[in-house]
Design an enzyme around this catalytic site. Structure first.
Site, short mmCIF file in Angstrom:
data_model
loop_
_atom_site.label_atom_id
_atom_site.label_comp_id
_atom_site.label_asym_id
_atom_site.label_seq_id
_atom_site.Cartn_x
_atom_site.Cartn_y
_atom_site.Cartn_z
N ASP A 1 41.60 11.62 53.82
CA ASP A 1 41.75 10.33 53.15
C ASP A 1 41.29 10.45 51.69
OD1 ASP A 1 42.22 7.28 53.94
OD2 ASP A 1 40.42 7.32 52.70
N HIS B 1 44.31 7.69 62.48
CA HIS B 1 43.93 8.13 61.14
C HIS B 1 42.64 8.94 61.14
CE1 HIS B 1 43.41 7.97 56.80
NE2 HIS B 1 42.25 7.36 56.93
#
Length: 292
Positions: free
Chosen positions: A107, A272
């Site tokens: 991320d 994620h």
């Protein structure tokens, strides 16, 4: 006490004027630095770090502006540019005795890792980026109603003042929204770790917003300059992503091939937070990368 990575030692390492990074270090052998994402801290790597520490020196910092690392006031776009944060990472490894090292980021940390790979090709031996696109490409694929999935990108891109005020008004609801929405397996983030993430974010609203604001400004400019100059990543690169390309209508592998000649690109079925939801798979992918 806040949760920690078992068996790792903690220290604060100066990396720039007035900036020290809270860092967990474990294992021995060739060095690999692991950079966390949003809305998390270095703790997101706890399982993968313990695995890799069997035969590597594993370095897990909180990024500047996050966790227990220093949070300098945003004086201009460079304070939280990915170029600045990449320089932090190189300075951190060097301070710990590693002139060259492998680097993996998730991320926000993956954006820092990407920038480090472009800015410091002589230093980064292998590069892994988890569940992002480079900043320039990220903005290019966000369009129409599908861009609603990235509403936070637009909110935190606004000038200083309003985003900080809105998020600080209910930080646990804001940051908790992403922890809940982005995890396919909520049990992968246990209650004490979730609480640590929320507490860390609650105390870092201005710096987190500044990090995102940089990605709507100076980070784009740096990517544009590299693209115009034809610069590419020269080390072996692994990219693991959810199937965002299918969801948003672009070819994710092709996007990354434009930046990396030696690329392994794969989609994952976990959520994620893949280092917490599928740590064995992520550790294996990193080990495979390190053999290339």
């Amino acid at each position: 006490m806040a949760p920690a990575i078992p068996g790792f030692e903690y220290e604060r390492v100066p990396v720039a004027d007035g900036v020290s990074l809270n860092t967990a270090v474990g294992g021995s052998g060739p060095a690999i630095v692991l950079l966390h994402g949003f809305p998390q801290t270095h703790l997101m790597w706890r399982h993968v770090a313990a695995d890799l520490a069997a035969d590597h020196t594993v370095i897990c910092p909180d990024l500047r502006g996050y966790g227990a690392s220093d949070k300098p006031a945003e004086t201009d776009g460079d304070t939280y540019s990915k170029r600045t944060m990449a320089a932090d990472t190189v300075a951190l490894a060097r301070a710990l005795g590693h002139e060259r090292f492998a680097l993996a980021g998730h991320d926000r940390g993956a954006l820092v890792a990407f920038r480090a790979g472009l800015d410091h090709p002589e230093t980064i031996t292998h590069l892994a980026c988890l569940d992002v696109l480079p900043t320039l490409d990220m903005w290019d694929v966000m369009h129409g109603v599908t861009a609603a999935v990235g509403f936070h990108l637009y909110l935190m891109a606004q000038p200083p003042g309003l985003p900080e005020q809105l998020i600080a008004g209910s930080p646990d609801a804001f940051f908790g929204h992403f922890l809940d929405l982005w995890a396919n397996d909520p049990e992968a983030i246990p209650a004490e770790v979730r609480a640590a993430y929320l507490a860390a974010c609650r105390d870092a609203v201005p710096s987190i917003v500044a990090d995102y604001r940089a990605s709507a400004g100076v980070d784009v400019e740096h990517d544009q300059a590299d693209r115009a100059a034809g610069r590419r990543l020269t080390m072996p690169v692994t990219v693991l992503q959810q199937d965002w390309g299918a969801a948003l209508g672009y070819d994710a592998a092709a996007v990354w091939r434009a930046w990396a000649a030696d690329l392994h690109h794969a989609t994952v079925t976990c959520g994620h937070f893949m280092a917490e939801e599928a740590p064995a798979d992520i550790a294996k992918a990193l080990r495979d990368l390190l053999t290339r």
